[in-house]
Scaffold this active site. Structure first.
Site, PDB file in Angstrom:
ATOM      1  N   LEU A  44       0.853  -1.187   0.000  1.00 34.72           N
ATOM      2  CA  LEU A  44       0.000   0.000   0.000  1.00 34.72           C
ATOM      3  C   LEU A  44       0.888   1.236   0.000  1.00 34.72           C
ATOM      4  CD1 LEU A  44      -2.708  -0.888   2.704  1.00 34.72           C
ATOM      5  CD2 LEU A  44      -2.855  -1.218   0.228  1.00 34.72           C
ATOM      6  N   ASP A  45       0.412   2.319  -0.631  1.00 34.11           N
ATOM      7  CA  ASP A  45       1.119   3.594  -0.545  1.00 34.11           C
ATOM      8  C   ASP A  45       1.205   4.030   0.912  1.00 34.11           C
ATOM      9  OD1 ASP A  45       1.320   3.727  -3.299  1.00 34.11           O
ATOM     10  OD2 ASP A  45      -0.478   4.970  -3.536  1.00 34.11           O
ATOM     11  N   ARG A  46       2.166   4.892   1.198  1.00 37.49           N
ATOM     12  CA  ARG A  46       2.370   5.375   2.570  1.00 37.49           C
ATOM     13  C   ARG A  46       1.088   5.958   3.158  1.00 37.49           C
ATOM     14  NH1 ARG A  46       3.901  10.133   5.546  1.00 37.49           N
ATOM     15  NH2 ARG A  46       3.341  11.382   3.738  1.00 37.49           N
ATOM     16  N   THR A  48      -2.060   5.388   2.207  1.00 35.92           N
ATOM     17  CA  THR A  48      -3.216   4.495   2.188  1.00 35.92           C
ATOM     18  C   THR A  48      -3.250   3.637   3.446  1.00 35.92           C
ATOM     19  OG1 THR A  48      -3.069   4.384  -0.224  1.00 35.92           O
ATOM     20  CG2 THR A  48      -4.411   2.712   0.857  1.00 35.92           C
TER      21      THR A  48
END
Length: 231
Positions: A44-46, A48
């Protein structure tokens, strides 16, 4: 496990910043000493938040990897977006590529829809409409996003292409210059006024392994508060 927002999954710089991977290695130190490992299956993106699938053995990591390749792992996200979509259900089938390969971009990682890109498909469903008074409008929506492919920033780009970018998105939101300003200055009252949230409002809400397991996660406090009318 449930990842909080604003936590990196893997180290990106040798600066000792906290990461999910490092925290899991500390938590599972006994298992690792006994021959186990920590493999994060879905990144996951930072910014998210939400469900992350973690394998504690090489065999489990291999099995999960095969399931992903065979499209037997289904992921669902919820996002808070600007505006009220006219549709209740929508499928976006639009290839994605790095924007800098085709036109000038001040942000190296920024993606765009381009016919030369990799296939990308996302299914969207309206969950609920939200009314909240802000300087830039009062209509927002909670949308469920089901990616059928796994491209970088796929959900964010596809929602922006529909005219309903995710609240708090510094790259695909109202102005990409806000991202550059954030890199220079950090979070400021000006950014708060324009983005409303200090991170993009995207949450990994469900993970399903066909005919085997299903995990769900409720939106964290910051998104729940936004949906209830608070800021």
């Amino acid at each position: 496990m449930d990842k909080p927002p604003l936590l990196l999954v893997h180290p990106t710089k040798p600066n000792g910043a906290p990461t999910l991977w490092k925290q899991l290695r500390e938590l599972l130190a006994f298992e690792i000493a006994s021959g186990g490992q920590v493999s994060i299956v879905n990144r996951l993106d930072r910014e998210t938040s939400g469900l992350v699938l973690v394998a504690k053995t090489a065999a489990a990591a291999r099995d999960f990897g095969l399931l992903m390749q065979r499209h037997r792992v289904r992921k669902e996200y919820v996002a808070i977006v600007w505006g009220w979509p006219e549709w209740e259900h929508k499928i976006v089938d639009a290839p994605l590529d790095r924007q800098g390969k085709h036109q000038h971009s001040a942000i190296w990682l920024k993606q765009m829809i381009h016919p030369a890109g990799a296939p990308a498909q996302t299914e969207f469903r309206m969950e609920r409409r939200i009314i909240k008074s802000t300087c830039f409008g009062d209509r927002f929506s909670l949308v469920r996003a089901i990616p059928r492919t796994g491209r970088t920033h796929q959900i964010r780009v596809h929602l922006s292409s529909l005219g309903h970018p995710i609240v708090g998105d510094k790259i695909y939101g109202p102005d990409e210059q806000l991202y550059l300003r954030f890199i220079e200055t950090g979070w400021t009252p000006e950014l708060q006024a324009k983005l409303l949230l200090p991170r993009h409002a995207l949450h990994s809400a469900k993970l399903i392994i066909e005919r085997a397991h299903e995990w769900t996660s409720s939106p964290p406090p910051d998104l729940a508060k936004f949906c209830s009318g608070g800021l």
